[in-house]
Design an enzyme around this catalytic site. Structure first.
Site, PDB file in Angstrom:
ATOM      1  N   TRP A  56       0.999  -1.275   0.037  1.00 38.71           N
ATOM      2  CA  TRP A  56      -0.093   0.068  -0.083  1.00 38.71           C
ATOM      3  C   TRP A  56       0.898   1.173   0.121  1.00 38.71           C
ATOM      4  O   TRP A  56       1.688   1.506   0.815  1.00 38.71           O
ATOM      5  CB  TRP A  56      -0.987   0.041   1.177  1.00 38.71           C
ATOM      6  CG  TRP A  56      -2.080  -1.279   1.323  1.00 38.71           C
ATOM      7  CD1 TRP A  56      -3.058  -0.951   0.519  1.00 38.71           C
ATOM      8  CD2 TRP A  56      -1.861  -2.380   1.952  1.00 38.71           C
ATOM      9  NE1 TRP A  56      -3.922  -2.419   0.641  1.00 38.71           N
ATOM     10  CE2 TRP A  56      -2.831  -3.062   1.519  1.00 38.71           C
ATOM     11  CE3 TRP A  56      -0.665  -2.839   2.813  1.00 38.71           C
ATOM     12  CZ2 TRP A  56      -3.025  -4.383   2.185  1.00 38.71           C
ATOM     13  CZ3 TRP A  56      -0.930  -4.063   3.327  1.00 38.71           C
ATOM     14  CH2 TRP A  56      -2.205  -4.931   2.940  1.00 38.71           C
TER      15      TRP A  56
ATOM     16  N   HIS B 141      -7.016   0.715   4.091  1.00 35.32           N
ATOM     17  CA  HIS B 141      -8.021  -0.558   4.290  1.00 35.32           C
ATOM     18  C   HIS B 141      -8.817  -0.444   5.325  1.00 35.32           C
ATOM     19  O   HIS B 141      -8.753   0.636   6.423  1.00 35.32           O
ATOM     20  CB  HIS B 141      -7.375  -2.075   4.028  1.00 35.32           C
ATOM     21  CG  HIS B 141      -6.332  -1.970   4.902  1.00 35.32           C
ATOM     22  ND1 HIS B 141      -5.737  -3.491   5.095  1.00 35.32           N
ATOM     23  CD2 HIS B 141      -5.748  -1.377   6.011  1.00 35.32           C
ATOM     24  CE1 HIS B 141      -5.000  -3.184   6.012  1.00 35.32           C
ATOM     25  NE2 HIS B 141      -4.644  -2.218   6.585  1.00 35.32           N
TER      26      HIS B 141
ATOM     27  N   ARG C 127      -5.567   5.294  -1.116  1.00 37.36           N
ATOM     28  CA  ARG C 127      -4.347   4.609  -1.736  1.00 37.36           C
ATOM     29  C   ARG C 127      -3.616   5.638  -2.533  1.00 37.36           C
ATOM     30  O   ARG C 127      -4.133   6.225  -3.587  1.00 37.36           O
ATOM     31  CB  ARG C 127      -4.524   3.437  -2.408  1.00 37.36           C
ATOM     32  CG  ARG C 127      -4.971   2.257  -0.984  1.00 37.36           C
ATOM     33  CD  ARG C 127      -4.997   1.025  -1.720  1.00 37.36           C
ATOM     34  NE  ARG C 127      -5.469   0.242  -0.723  1.00 37.36           N
ATOM     35  CZ  ARG C 127      -5.721  -1.277  -0.760  1.00 37.36           C
ATOM     36  NH1 ARG C 127      -5.203  -1.794  -1.866  1.00 37.36           N
ATOM     37  NH2 ARG C 127      -6.527  -1.773   0.042  1.00 37.36           N
TER      38      ARG C 127
ATOM     39  N   GLN D  43     -14.390   0.126   0.797  1.00 39.34           N
ATOM     40  CA  GLN D  43     -14.288  -1.122   0.978  1.00 39.34           C
ATOM     41  C   GLN D  43     -15.275  -1.675   2.076  1.00 39.34           C
ATOM     42  O   GLN D  43     -15.829  -0.866   2.905  1.00 39.34           O
ATOM     43  CB  GLN D  43     -13.128  -1.459   1.661  1.00 39.34           C
ATOM     44  CG  GLN D  43     -11.969  -1.553   0.564  1.00 39.34           C
ATOM     45  CD  GLN D  43     -10.440  -2.156   1.391  1.00 39.34           C
ATOM     46  OE1 GLN D  43     -10.422  -2.266   2.586  1.00 39.34           O
ATOM     47  NE2 GLN D  43      -9.686  -2.632   0.373  1.00 39.34           N
TER      48      GLN D  43
ATOM     49  N   VAL E 101      -3.752 -12.730   7.772  1.00 38.33           N
ATOM     50  CA  VAL E 101      -4.369 -14.019   7.814  1.00 38.33           C
ATOM     51  C   VAL E 101      -3.669 -15.122   7.488  1.00 38.33           C
ATOM     52  O   VAL E 101      -2.523 -14.845   6.813  1.00 38.33           O
ATOM     53  CB  VAL E 101      -5.703 -13.647   6.714  1.00 38.33           C
ATOM     54  CG1 VAL E 101      -6.633 -12.895   6.986  1.00 38.33           C
ATOM     55  CG2 VAL E 101      -5.073 -13.289   5.367  1.00 38.33           C
TER      56      VAL E 101
ATOM     57  N   ALA F 120     -11.672 -13.317   8.180  1.00 36.68           N
ATOM     58  CA  ALA F 120     -11.876 -11.757   7.710  1.00 36.68           C
ATOM     59  C   ALA F 120     -11.768 -11.833   6.257  1.00 36.68           C
ATOM     60  O   ALA F 120     -11.283 -12.724   5.537  1.00 36.68           O
ATOM     61  CB  ALA F 120     -10.810 -11.000   8.559  1.00 36.68           C
TER      62      ALA F 120
HETATM   63  C1  FA5 Z   1      -7.217  -5.406   1.257  1.00 34.87           C
HETATM   64  O1  FA5 Z   1      -7.335  -4.271   1.483  1.00 34.87           O
HETATM   65  C2  FA5 Z   1      -7.147  -6.384   2.483  1.00 34.87           C
HETATM   66  N1  FA5 Z   1      -7.220  -5.507   3.871  1.00 34.87           N
HETATM   67  C3  FA5 Z   1      -8.360  -7.244   2.208  1.00 34.87           C
HETATM   68  C4  FA5 Z   1      -8.494  -8.452   3.435  1.00 34.87           C
HETATM   69  C5  FA5 Z   1      -9.079  -8.251   4.599  1.00 34.87           C
HETATM   70  C6  FA5 Z   1      -7.734  -9.523   3.074  1.00 34.87           C
HETATM   71  C7  FA5 Z   1      -9.346  -9.129   5.616  1.00 34.87           C
HETATM   72  C8  FA5 Z   1      -7.797 -10.474   4.133  1.00 34.87           C
HETATM   73  C9  FA5 Z   1      -8.571 -10.208   5.195  1.00 34.87           C
HETATM   74  P1  FA5 Z   1      -6.694  -5.411  -1.096  1.00 34.87           P
HETATM   75  O2  FA5 Z   1      -5.584  -4.580  -1.221  1.00 34.87           O
HETATM   76  O3  FA5 Z   1      -6.755  -6.733  -2.182  1.00 34.87           O
HETATM   77  O4  FA5 Z   1      -6.895  -6.102   0.300  1.00 34.87           O
HETATM   78  O5  FA5 Z   1      -8.123  -4.734  -1.384  1.00 34.87           O
HETATM   79  C10 FA5 Z   1      -9.262  -5.386  -1.300  1.00 34.87           C
HETATM   80  C11 FA5 Z   1     -10.160  -5.051  -2.449  1.00 34.87           C
HETATM   81  O6  FA5 Z   1     -10.447  -3.623  -2.545  1.00 34.87           O
HETATM   82  C12 FA5 Z   1      -9.766  -5.527  -3.642  1.00 34.87           C
HETATM   83  O7  FA5 Z   1     -10.117  -6.887  -3.983  1.00 34.87           O
HETATM   84  C13 FA5 Z   1     -10.580  -4.656  -4.916  1.00 34.87           C
HETATM   85  O8  FA5 Z   1     -11.894  -5.045  -5.035  1.00 34.87           O
HETATM   86  C14 FA5 Z   1     -10.526  -3.395  -3.987  1.00 34.87           C
HETATM   87  N2  FA5 Z   1      -9.448  -2.340  -4.354  1.00 34.87           N
HETATM   88  C15 FA5 Z   1      -8.124  -2.463  -4.275  1.00 34.87           C
HETATM   89  N3  FA5 Z   1      -7.470  -1.427  -4.658  1.00 34.87           N
HETATM   90  C16 FA5 Z   1      -8.329  -0.576  -4.974  1.00 34.87           C
HETATM   91  C17 FA5 Z   1      -8.344   0.726  -6.073  1.00 34.87           C
HETATM   92  N4  FA5 Z   1      -7.299   1.326  -6.087  1.00 34.87           N
HETATM   93  N5  FA5 Z   1      -9.363   1.170  -6.372  1.00 34.87           N
HETATM   94  C18 FA5 Z   1     -10.397   0.514  -6.279  1.00 34.87           C
HETATM   95  N6  FA5 Z   1     -10.713  -0.713  -5.511  1.00 34.87           N
HETATM   96  C19 FA5 Z   1      -9.702  -1.270  -5.118  1.00 34.87           C
END
Ligand code: FA5
Length: 340
Positions: free
Chosen positions: A152, A169, A195, A209, A254, A308
């Protein structure tokens, strides 16, 4: 004149008055200073006491009645006068309806998500958008020099001491909630996150999210429970039969961790541009809560266990409404927004 007869003729006169001037003359005729009824009222004093009482009562009652009917007739004639004078005013013309606002597609999605999880017993929880380094990273098993922090690019609010940041997040709310609440627990956390990354059709610097967390006694909550819950959610959300698949993936908080793909709701898994011809769309990160995360909030991982997940609400909205660019949600373009 007989009082009752007087009343009848006065009523007739009032009714036949065609304008306010005529009505005024009728008023004068009966109730003016020299009016017929006024004269009778004045002469009451000359009557014997018994007759004075009965006649007086009747005369006063008739006076009140006539005043009332005159007023009603006056209102009617005034209305008519107003209508004639204001011929431009067309009361039958349709009104101008005010422009009503409506809900943003992301709000519609957030409400739908909340409704489905609430029906499965989840509580909705919120957390701060400005976070500390501890909640956003350290407590989630992402120590200072851990390469996972590279996942991130963060907006730091105090670049010198790097203490505050815009949360990257919704996972820090897991920690905040577990610090204050004992398991068993099931929560979802919808919220805005940030982000520091380049934007494109599927990435924004500010988006939404939903975090999910379910913790119970060891052995009670497994990956199978997660799969069932998320399956139920997708079915309710897309209102279509959907399939999901779990792929191993890495998130420091996790173990094991996985990405969840959903069968493409656009082509029902046949292959199209939305799913890059694969039939699957990546939508969510998840896993079983890492023992170090439980320890960070004072829970013994020997006794407690759970899952989670984190899902991008913008991506959910894009799939549901077939939107091909995430930036449309934030561009305030009415041509786009008025479609919802
Ligand atoms: C996370 O943010 C983890 N906190 C999720 C998690 C929670 C994993 C609990 C395990 C347990 P990630 O960076 O992959 O993971 O983001 C999760 C979701 O946010 C992605 O699958 C996507 O749907 C969305 N996302 C990520 N980055 C972006 C972005 N820049 N713009 C829009 N949606 C996004």
């Amino acid at each position: 004149m007989d009082l009752k007869k007087l009343k009848i003729t006065a009523q007739k006169d009032i009714k036949s008055a065609q304008n306010l001037a005529e009505l005024n003359n009728v008023f004068k005729k009966y109730l003016g200073k020299k009016g017929e009824l006024t004269r009778i009222l004045r002469s009451l004093k000359d009557l014997p006491i018994k007759k004075r009482k009965t006649q007086g009562k009747l005369a006063n009652q008739i006076k009140k009645d006539l005043e009332l009917i005159i007023q009603e007739r006056k209102d009617k004639l005034q209305d008519a006068k107003y209508k004639i004078q204001n011929t431009d005013f067309d009361i039958t013309a349709p009104g101008k309806s005010p422009v009503l606002g409506h809900l943003h597609p992301l709000t519609l999605v957030r409400r739908k998500v909340a409704e489905i999880f609430q029906s499965m017993g989840f509580t909705i929880v919120q957390g701060p958008e400005v976070e500390t380094e501890w909640y956003n990273f350290d407590a989630l098993n992402i120590p200072k020099e851990h390469p996972a922090r590279d996942l991130w690019d963060t907006f730091w609010l105090k670049p010198k001491n790097k203490k505050l940041l815009l949360r990257t997040h919704t996972s820090p709310v897991q920690i905040r909630y577990m610090e204050k609440n004992q398991p068993p627990l099931r929560i979802i956390v919808p919220g805005r996150i940030f982000r520091h990354e380049a934007t494109d059709a599927s990435h924004e610097i500010n988006f939404y999210q939903v975090e999910g967390l379910m913790i119970d006694k060891k052995g009670k909550i497994t990956v199978a429970n997660f799969k069932a819950i998320i399956d139920e959610f997708f079915k309710g959300f897309f209102e279509k039969q959907t399939k999901i698949r779990l792929r191993p993936s890495y998130f420091p908080f996790v173990e094991p961790g996985f990405e969840i793909d959903i069968s493409c709701v656009n082509c029902l898994g046949k292959g199209c541009s939305v799913c890059a011809q694969t039939g699957w769309v990546e939508i969510l990160g998840a896993g079983m809560v890492h023992p170090n995360v439980l320890k960070a909030v004072g829970l013994n991982p020997k006794f407690w266990q759970g899952f989670a997940f984190g899902v991008g609400m913008d991506r959910l909205a894009m799939l549901k409404y077939k939107i091909n660019d995430i930036r449309l949600f934030y561009s305030n373009d009415l041509r786009f927004l008025q479609q919802f």
